[in-house]
Scaffold this motif. Structure first.
Motif, PDB file in Angstrom:
ATOM      1  N   ASN A 161       0.824  -1.304   0.068  1.00 28.49           N
ATOM      2  CA  ASN A 161      -0.171  -0.036   0.016  1.00 28.49           C
ATOM      3  C   ASN A 161       0.986   1.294  -0.054  1.00 28.49           C
ATOM      4  O   ASN A 161       1.573   1.541  -0.897  1.00 28.49           O
ATOM      5  CB  ASN A 161      -0.980   0.167   1.387  1.00 28.49           C
ATOM      6  CG  ASN A 161      -1.914  -1.145   1.097  1.00 28.49           C
ATOM      7  OD1 ASN A 161      -2.938  -1.104   0.131  1.00 28.49           O
ATOM      8  ND2 ASN A 161      -1.833  -2.250   1.867  1.00 28.49           N
ATOM      9  N   ALA A 162       0.870   1.904   1.090  1.00 24.79           N
ATOM     10  CA  ALA A 162       1.688   3.067   1.141  1.00 24.79           C
ATOM     11  C   ALA A 162       3.073   2.753   1.871  1.00 24.79           C
ATOM     12  O   ALA A 162       2.919   1.894   2.894  1.00 24.79           O
ATOM     13  CB  ALA A 162       1.148   4.333   1.849  1.00 24.79           C
ATOM     14  N   TYR A 163       4.235   3.686   1.767  1.00 18.53           N
ATOM     15  CA  TYR A 163       5.363   3.481   2.608  1.00 18.53           C
ATOM     16  C   TYR A 163       6.218   4.707   2.116  1.00 18.53           C
ATOM     17  O   TYR A 163       6.163   5.485   1.468  1.00 18.53           O
ATOM     18  CB  TYR A 163       6.135   2.150   1.845  1.00 18.53           C
ATOM     19  CG  TYR A 163       6.695   1.987   0.674  1.00 18.53           C
ATOM     20  CD1 TYR A 163       7.609   2.758   0.088  1.00 18.53           C
ATOM     21  CD2 TYR A 163       5.831   1.359  -0.324  1.00 18.53           C
ATOM     22  CE1 TYR A 163       8.177   2.548  -1.191  1.00 18.53           C
ATOM     23  CE2 TYR A 163       6.219   1.304  -1.726  1.00 18.53           C
ATOM     24  CZ  TYR A 163       7.639   1.843  -1.986  1.00 18.53           C
ATOM     25  OH  TYR A 163       7.834   1.789  -3.283  1.00 18.53           O
ATOM     26  N   VAL A 164       7.248   4.712   3.225  1.00 16.00           N
ATOM     27  CA  VAL A 164       8.137   5.970   3.261  1.00 16.00           C
ATOM     28  C   VAL A 164       9.561   5.195   3.346  1.00 16.00           C
ATOM     29  O   VAL A 164       9.544   4.242   4.359  1.00 16.00           O
ATOM     30  CB  VAL A 164       8.051   7.008   4.308  1.00 16.00           C
ATOM     31  CG1 VAL A 164       8.978   7.982   4.305  1.00 16.00           C
ATOM     32  CG2 VAL A 164       6.577   7.721   4.177  1.00 16.00           C
ATOM     33  N   ARG A 165      10.533   5.532   2.714  1.00 11.30           N
ATOM     34  CA  ARG A 165      11.979   5.015   2.910  1.00 11.30           C
ATOM     35  C   ARG A 165      12.959   6.222   3.231  1.00 11.30           C
ATOM     36  O   ARG A 165      12.680   7.400   2.679  1.00 11.30           O
ATOM     37  CB  ARG A 165      12.436   4.325   1.758  1.00 11.30           C
ATOM     38  CG  ARG A 165      11.429   3.106   1.309  1.00 11.30           C
ATOM     39  CD  ARG A 165      12.161   2.324   0.280  1.00 11.30           C
ATOM     40  NE  ARG A 165      11.936   2.750  -0.936  1.00 11.30           N
ATOM     41  CZ  ARG A 165      12.262   2.105  -2.128  1.00 11.30           C
ATOM     42  NH1 ARG A 165      12.626   0.778  -1.900  1.00 11.30           N
ATOM     43  NH2 ARG A 165      12.402   2.582  -3.338  1.00 11.30           N
ATOM     44  N   MET A 166      13.665   6.046   4.103  1.00  9.11           N
ATOM     45  CA  MET A 166      14.570   7.285   4.620  1.00  9.11           C
ATOM     46  C   MET A 166      16.011   6.325   5.057  1.00  9.11           C
ATOM     47  O   MET A 166      16.101   5.174   5.236  1.00  9.11           O
ATOM     48  CB  MET A 166      13.756   7.518   5.925  1.00  9.11           C
ATOM     49  CG  MET A 166      12.453   8.168   5.839  1.00  9.11           C
ATOM     50  SD  MET A 166      11.581   8.591   7.590  1.00  9.11           S
ATOM     51  CE  MET A 166      12.320  10.264   7.563  1.00  9.11           C
ATOM     52  N   ARG A 167      16.670   7.572   5.220  1.00  8.49           N
ATOM     53  CA  ARG A 167      18.149   7.080   5.628  1.00  8.49           C
ATOM     54  C   ARG A 167      18.725   8.135   6.736  1.00  8.49           C
ATOM     55  O   ARG A 167      18.054   9.450   6.934  1.00  8.49           O
ATOM     56  CB  ARG A 167      18.996   7.371   4.415  1.00  8.49           C
ATOM     57  CG  ARG A 167      19.164   8.329   3.687  1.00  8.49           C
ATOM     58  CD  ARG A 167      20.219   8.197   2.519  1.00  8.49           C
ATOM     59  NE  ARG A 167      20.413   9.463   1.812  1.00  8.49           N
ATOM     60  CZ  ARG A 167      21.265   9.362   0.726  1.00  8.49           C
ATOM     61  NH1 ARG A 167      21.808   8.425   0.216  1.00  8.49           N
ATOM     62  NH2 ARG A 167      21.257  10.690   0.214  1.00  8.49           N
TER      63      ARG A 167
END
Length: 419
Positions: free
Chosen positions: A390-396
């Motif tokens: 569905n929805a997602y957020v990727r971060m670093r």
């Protein structure tokens, strides 16, 4: 892109790549092989009319088959290619394709992962029997083909237990049972699905993560460690949780990862893995470090994209270099920890909107790799469909603990509504 080969000079190694079109991440392997100088021959189930010009440009030729898991059909396609040019490698990067690819390699005498290795990486009871013999700590497990055998295992090992398909990927089809009644119910479900044999395992308490490598001639050339929050079985069964997995950038600096790396080396040796990507699951808890399972292929759910973003590398190209020239110059920077938080809709149906997006963009925007927020009206997928369904957020972020806090904040603040 038809049965006539263009009159061009073949620049390097000839690699047959299974299924370059779907899922979308498959194109990255084709791209990397082409950039590494390989002549890439694609074999897949989809019509070439679906390909964009970029993908067509990476493929020297494409053959369509009804199913890439149909060994006879795949063998015919590869032998047709072999009548036209020498095939140096045959590569498959999807779990369900690995056994068929290995069988075709052996039928067509192409180097690469053997049928034995592919079998051991697919059949969980056989895998763990070999690894226990090699001294790798694993949960007690067995292949059972009757309710009586399952009950005998339960009496010997005790509850809770984990039941799963013998050759499944990830948490697909996996259930936990805590009593004889739950065991009988689960066996009835498997039986109703026509499953004749399953893997039954001791439940291992502890934190769960994964260890991914690119191995070259049985040696680990590149490696990455990631952590699940919470463990996969819970994440795939609970809607209100916004689960994460996070790749650490401390694998070289924290001595605690030394035991994990050593276990990975022993697994690769015991299973006879040569030049391949690998994906290993592990637990760490009261009984110490325990191996869970391995796939002789890259991880799913965009993990390589996170590793690339966190380490200033192109991991797909590193893999392609390993395949085409038996080495890689890629060195991970370990500059960032990187992770994904999955965002579940409030209910099944169609996405109706979001809250918290602007607030989070203002606070953490500089650390966002990318975000997938499907527009209103998009049909939702079930919780069990995974982290990117569905929805997602990727971060670093350079600090692993800070990144964990940011991903937690996204999970608390960014809400996905459905109707």
């Amino acid at each position: 892109m038809d049965s006539t080969y263009p009159a061009v000079t073949i620049p390097g190694m000839n690699v047959v790549f299974v299924e370059p079109f779907f899922p979308a991440s498959q194109r990255q392997f084709a791209r990397a092989l082409a950039e590494a100088g390989a002549t890439v021959i694609g074999i897949g189930e989809y019509g070439a009319e679906s390909f964009d010009d970029q993908l067509k440009g990476w493929l020297y030729h494409y053959e369509r088959v009804p199913s890439v898991t149909d060994v006879a059909a795949l063998t015919r396609a590869v032998r047709w290619v072999q009548d036209k040019l020498w095939v140096d490698r045959l590569e498959a990067t999807i779990e369900a394709h690995t056994m068929a690819a290995a069988q075709v390699r052996e039928a067509c005498t192409i180097p690469g992962t053997s049928v034995r290795t592919a079998w051991l990486c697919r059949d969980k009871p056989s895998m763990k029997e070999v690894l226990r013999t090699a001294g790798v700590p694993t949960a007690a497990s067995a292949a059972v083909d009757s309710a009586a055998s399952a009950r005998e295992f339960a009496e010997r090992v005790g509850f809770p237990l984990i039941l799963k398909p013998r050759s499944g990927a990830g948490a697909s089809g996996t259930v936990r049972v805590d009593s004889p009644g739950e065991l009988d119910h689960a066996l009835g479900v498997f039986g109703g699905q026509g499953v004749e044999s399953i893997a039954v395992e001791e439940f291992v308490e502890g934190h769960e993560g994964f260890y991914d490598t690119i191995a070259i001639d049985g040696r680990v050339a590149l490696d990455f460690a990631s952590h699940y929050y919470p463990n996969v079985l819970e994440a795939m069964r609970t809607r209100w949780i916004s689960p994460q997995f996070v790749s650490t950038n401390r694998i070289d600096s924290a001595p605690e990862y030394g035991e994990l790396r050593e276990m990975g080396r022993r697994v690769i040796a015991a299973l006879g893995i040569g030049t391949s990507a690998t994906h290993m699951e592990w637990f760490f808890g009261p009984k110490g470090l325990r191996f869970s399972e391995i796939g002789c292929r890259p991880p799913g759910v965009g993990a390589w994209d996170l590793y690339s973003a966190g380490n200033d590398i192109d991991l797909y190209r590193a893999w392609a270099d390993a395949i085409t020239r038996g080495g890689t110059d890629t060195v991970p920077s370990r500059r960032y920890a990187s992770g994904i938080v999955a965002l579940r809709p409030s209910q099944d149906g169609a996405i109706s909107g979001y809250t918290g997006v602007d607030e989070l963009q203002q606070q953490y925007g500089e650390w966002v790799i990318d975000a997938h927020l499907p527009p209103p009206g998009t049909p939702t997928q079930g919780v069990e469909a995974g982290y990117m369904a569905n929805a997602y957020v990727r971060m670093r972020h350079p600090d692993y603990d800070v990144l964990r806090g940011m991903l937690d904040a996204v999970g608390r603040t960014l809400h996905v509504y459905a109707a």
